[in-house]
Design an enzyme around this catalytic site. Structure first.
Site, PDB file in Angstrom:
ATOM      1  N   ALA A  58       0.868  -1.177   0.000  1.00 46.65           N
ATOM      2  CA  ALA A  58       0.000   0.000   0.000  1.00 46.65           C
ATOM      3  C   ALA A  58       0.908   1.232   0.000  1.00 46.65           C
ATOM      4  O   ALA A  58       1.741   1.384   0.908  1.00 46.65           O
ATOM      5  CB  ALA A  58      -0.897  -0.012   1.238  1.00 46.65           C
ATOM      6  N   VAL A  84       4.341  -1.214   3.553  1.00 45.57           N
ATOM      7  CA  VAL A  84       4.219   0.203   3.166  1.00 45.57           C
ATOM      8  C   VAL A  84       5.145   0.480   1.988  1.00 45.57           C
ATOM      9  O   VAL A  84       6.353   0.246   2.049  1.00 45.57           O
ATOM     10  CB  VAL A  84       4.544   1.131   4.358  1.00 45.57           C
ATOM     11  CG1 VAL A  84       4.468   2.595   3.919  1.00 45.57           C
ATOM     12  CG2 VAL A  84       3.598   0.862   5.523  1.00 45.57           C
ATOM     13  N   LYS A  85       4.541   0.971   0.908  1.00 44.60           N
ATOM     14  CA  LYS A  85       5.304   1.230  -0.318  1.00 44.60           C
ATOM     15  C   LYS A  85       5.729   2.698  -0.331  1.00 44.60           C
ATOM     16  O   LYS A  85       4.900   3.597  -0.099  1.00 44.60           O
ATOM     17  CB  LYS A  85       4.415   0.905  -1.528  1.00 44.60           C
ATOM     18  CG  LYS A  85       5.172   0.557  -2.778  1.00 44.60           C
ATOM     19  CD  LYS A  85       4.206  -0.001  -3.820  1.00 44.60           C
ATOM     20  CE  LYS A  85       4.872  -0.232  -5.142  1.00 44.60           C
ATOM     21  NZ  LYS A  85       3.899  -0.539  -6.185  1.00 44.60           N
ATOM     22  N   LEU A  86       7.005   2.916  -0.607  1.00 43.23           N
ATOM     23  CA  LEU A  86       7.583   4.271  -0.508  1.00 43.23           C
ATOM     24  C   LEU A  86       8.366   4.585  -1.772  1.00 43.23           C
ATOM     25  O   LEU A  86       9.065   3.696  -2.295  1.00 43.23           O
ATOM     26  CB  LEU A  86       8.567   4.312   0.672  1.00 43.23           C
ATOM     27  CG  LEU A  86       7.978   3.973   2.046  1.00 43.23           C
ATOM     28  CD1 LEU A  86       9.091   3.629   3.028  1.00 43.23           C
ATOM     29  CD2 LEU A  86       7.155   5.156   2.548  1.00 43.23           C
TER      30      LEU A  86
END
Ligand code: G3P
Length: 219
Positions: A58, A84-86
């Site tokens: 996400a 968590v996609k960064l």
């Protein structure tokens, strides 16, 4: 190699998950925007998490580290499956370091070079997402990047998983498998292209024709 579905379309995700074809899901703001409409995006992430028991990427939409950290923590709190996609920016890597130190898994995305992949690993990324198709689009060979990152990570014993992304056709998957990418993410169309082979269809047709001609009973 783990197979992730690159979509936020829950019916596609359920279909692939129920057939046992996928290990997880990746999304990005563009894929979310296609299906979210007026819905709370967090609800959509939750629905996806409940459809597949595996990593669900996400992505944050903030661009400065302080806000990315807050968004990342909120996303991670939604469900244990969330990764968590960064983005691969300085703020993204600061966020990666901060979230990693709290035990939150991260996927650093928009990677286009081996040194970027090294820096993401140093920041503690659980996954690195090099984009193959988008490099092919500008006349490079995206697969060379997967091979370079594999070599760099193996040379230095780096455990960050290589998640081959922006996969556009089955040949990208075959090449990623040969290089030893840890995961590959692909749209539903490519997943079902992997499943199909004309000789499988032709063989099944012949088996059933022979059976029906001589036996014709249900088992
Ligand atoms: O999720 C990131 C990536 O897979 C995007 O692919 O086809 O938009 O370059 P594409």
């Amino acid at each position: 190699m783990k197979i992730f579905l690159d979509t936020a379309d829950v019916s596609e995700i359920r279909r692939a998950a129920e057939a046992g074809l996928i290990d997880g899901v990746t999304t990005n703001p563009s894929l979310m925007a296609k299906v979210a409409g007026d819905r709370d995006p967090k609800e959509l992430f939750l629905e996806i998490c409940n459809a597949v028991d595996g990593p669900i990427s996400a992505e944050v939409v903030a661009v400065d580290a302080a806000q990315m950290i807050s968004e990342g923590k909120r996303l991670a709190a939604l469900h244990d499956n969330i990764v968590v996609k960064l983005p691969l920016t300085e703020d993204g890597l600061r966020t990666c370091r901060a979230l990693t130190s709290e035990g939150i898994r991260t996927n650093v995305t928009l990677c286009f070079s081996a040194p970027q992949a090294l820096l993401a690993a140093k920041a503690g990324a659980s996954y690195i997402s090099p984009f193959i198709g988008r490099l092919d689009d500008i006349g490079h060979d995206g697969m060379d990047l997967i091979a370079e990152i594999r070599q760099v990570y193996d040379n230095y014993g780096i455990m960050t998983e290589i998640l081959a992304a922006s996969i556009r056709h089955p040949q990208h998957v075959v090449q990623a498998l040969m290089i030893g990418a840890d995961c590959g993410t692909m749209p539903p169309k490519v997943l079902y292209q992997l499943l199909k082979h004309p000789l499988t269809d032709r063989g099944l047709e012949a088996f059933l024709a022979d059976w029906n001609a001589k036996v014709g009973k249900e088992l």
